[in-house]
Design a protein around this motif. Structure first.
Motif, PDB file in Angstrom:
ATOM      1  N   ARG A  29       0.834  -1.199   0.000  1.00 27.94           N
ATOM      2  CA  ARG A  29       0.000   0.000   0.000  1.00 27.94           C
ATOM      3  C   ARG A  29       0.871   1.251   0.000  1.00 27.94           C
ATOM      4  NH1 ARG A  29      -4.966   0.386   2.855  1.00 27.94           N
ATOM      5  NH2 ARG A  29      -3.977   1.893   4.252  1.00 27.94           N
ATOM      6  N   GLU A  30       0.311   2.334  -0.498  1.00 28.44           N
ATOM      7  CA  GLU A  30       0.995   3.619  -0.389  1.00 28.44           C
ATOM      8  C   GLU A  30       0.915   4.100   1.055  1.00 28.44           C
ATOM      9  OE1 GLU A  30      -0.490   6.525  -3.077  1.00 28.44           O
ATOM     10  OE2 GLU A  30      -0.104   5.311  -4.873  1.00 28.44           O
ATOM     11  N   ARG A  31       1.986   4.757   1.517  1.00 28.26           N
ATOM     12  CA  ARG A  31       2.008   5.272   2.884  1.00 28.26           C
ATOM     13  C   ARG A  31       1.116   6.492   3.019  1.00 28.26           C
ATOM     14  NH1 ARG A  31       5.995   3.008   5.960  1.00 28.26           N
ATOM     15  NH2 ARG A  31       7.556   1.797   4.825  1.00 28.26           N
ATOM     16  N   ARG A  32       0.436   6.584   4.163  1.00 29.58           N
ATOM     17  CA  ARG A  32      -0.391   7.763   4.464  1.00 29.58           C
ATOM     18  C   ARG A  32       0.427   8.849   5.146  1.00 29.58           C
ATOM     19  NH1 ARG A  32      -3.323   4.098   1.655  1.00 29.58           N
ATOM     20  NH2 ARG A  32      -5.565   4.416   1.832  1.00 29.58           N
ATOM     21  N   ASP A 126      -0.360   3.777   9.421  1.00 22.22           N
ATOM     22  CA  ASP A 126       0.250   2.924   8.398  1.00 22.22           C
ATOM     23  C   ASP A 126       0.649   1.619   9.075  1.00 22.22           C
ATOM     24  OD1 ASP A 126       0.328   4.371   5.887  1.00 22.22           O
ATOM     25  OD2 ASP A 126       1.712   5.749   6.847  1.00 22.22           O
ATOM     26  N   ASN A 178       4.466  -4.056   5.301  1.00 21.33           N
ATOM     27  CA  ASN A 178       3.767  -3.520   4.128  1.00 21.33           C
ATOM     28  C   ASN A 178       4.331  -4.214   2.891  1.00 21.33           C
ATOM     29  OD1 ASN A 178       2.177  -1.914   2.456  1.00 21.33           O
ATOM     30  ND2 ASN A 178       3.709  -0.290   2.363  1.00 21.33           N
ATOM     31  N   ASP A 237      -6.263  -1.790  -0.884  1.00 17.20           N
ATOM     32  CA  ASP A 237      -5.748  -0.503  -1.342  1.00 17.20           C
ATOM     33  C   ASP A 237      -6.527   0.672  -0.765  1.00 17.20           C
ATOM     34  OD1 ASP A 237      -3.752  -1.668  -2.879  1.00 17.20           O
ATOM     35  OD2 ASP A 237      -5.058  -1.882  -4.634  1.00 17.20           O
TER      36      ASP A 237
END
Length: 264
Positions: A29-32, A126, A178, A237
Motif C-alpha cells: 500500500r501507499e504510505r499515508r 500505516d 507492508n 488498497d
C-alpha cells in the motif's frame, strides 16, 4: 541460557532489515504518513519497552526464559511431570504459548481497560514492520507477567520458550510488514501462518474488522474459533488503517504514550 539474548537480538535485527528492504522493493500500500516520524516514534516506544522489561527484571527474579529454567529445576509445571519425548514437549509448549497469546490478544479487545492500552498499537495509521514493535510499555509489562505465570504452570523447556519468542517476534514483523505477496502464495501461507493481508484486516478502522484475525503467528486459532475474516470490505488498497485519529497525532511519541490515560 548462554548467549540467548545475543542470538535473539541478531535474528530480530536481521529479520527487521530483510523485511524493511522487501517493503521498499514490493510495497502493498501507499504510505499515508512520512516514514521517518513514524519510525522515530515506534522505535522510541520500543526503547521504552526495553527499559520497562529491564525494570521488571529487577523486581522479579526471572522473566520468561529464566522462569522456564527455574520451573524445570523445581519440577513445577505440567510438562515437567510428564515423560514425553523432548521434541513433543517443545511442539506442545509452542502451540500452548501461541494459543495463549491469541487469547490474550482477543481479551485486550474485549476488556475496556486493556483496550485503552492496546489501542496504542492500533492507532498507527500505516502498517509496516515497525508497527509490530509499537506496544505501550504497560501492555508489554502485563504481557510478560502473564507469560511468566503460564511458563510456571506449563513447565516448558527453556529452548521451547526461546524458539517461541523468536517465532512470535519474526512472524509479527512479517505479518505487519507492508509487503505485497503474490495472491497464490498468500493463500498457501495463511493456511498455517498469519500473512500481511490477513493481519491488515485486523488493523482496519472498522470495529467489526479489527475485532477479527487476532493471530500473531499461527492462523489456525482464528479459523477454529470463528474470528477469521479473509479480506477487508473496502479492499486492501482503499481500506483505512488505524482508529478514529486519522491525523498526525498517532505518529507523535508523547501523544502515543499518553493515549491510554486520555479521556477519549
Amino acid at each position: 541460557m548462554e548467549n540467548e539474548a545475543i542470538i535473539r537480538l541478531s535474528i530480530f535485527i536481521g529479520l527487521f532489515a530483510l523485511l524493511a528492504t522487501l517493503e521498499a522493493i514490493a510495497p502493498r500500500r501507499e504510505r499515508r504518513q512520512p516514514r521517518s516520524r513514524r519510525w522515530v516514534t515506534n522505535w522510541g516506544i520500543t526503547l521504552l519497552n526495553t527499559l520497562a522489561l529491564r525494570a521488571l527484571a529487577i523486581a522479579l527474579p526471572f522473566l520468561a526464559v529464566g522462569a522456564a529454567i527455574d520451573a524445570q529445576a523445581q519440577g513445577w509445571g505440567l510438562l515437567n511431570a510428564l515423560t514425553w519425548p523432548a521434541w513433543i514437549e517443545v511442539v506442545a509448549a509452542i502451540l500452548v504459548l501461541d494459543f495463549a497469546i491469541w487469547l490474550q490478544h482477543l481479551i485486550t479487545h474485549k476488556v475496556p481497560l486493556l483496550w485503552r492500552l492496546h489501542r496504542v498499537h492500533h492507532a498507527d495509521r500505516d502498517m509496516d514492520v515497525t508497527t509490530a514493535i509499537r506496544f505501550h510499555p504497560v501492555e508489554i509489562a502485563l504481557s510478560m507477567l502473564l507469560k511468566i505465570g503460564l511458563v510456571y504452570l506449563l513447565g516448558p523447556a527453556a529452548i521451547a520458550v526461546i524458539l517461541f519468542e523468536i517465532m512470535l517476534n519474526g512472524t509479527a514483523m512479517f505479518n505487519h510488514a507492508n509487503l505485497r505477496l503474490p495472491l497464490w502464495l498468500d493463500a498457501v501461507v495463511r493456511r498455517v501462518l498469519v500473512t500481511p493481508d490477513m493481519h491488515r484486516v485486523h488493523h482496519s478502522v472498522h470495529r467489526e474488522e479489527h475485532d477479527s484475525n487476532y493471530g500473531f503467528a499461527l492462523s489456525i486459532w482464528d479459523q477454529m474459533f470463528g474470528t477469521y475474516i479473509p479480506q477487508p470490505k473496502a479492499g486492501h488498497d482503499d481500506m483505512l488503517v488505524g482508529l478514529e485519529w486519522q491525523d498526525d497525532r498517532p505518529s507523535r511519541f508523547g501523544w502515543s504514550i499518553a493515549l491510554p490515560f486520555t479521556k477519549k
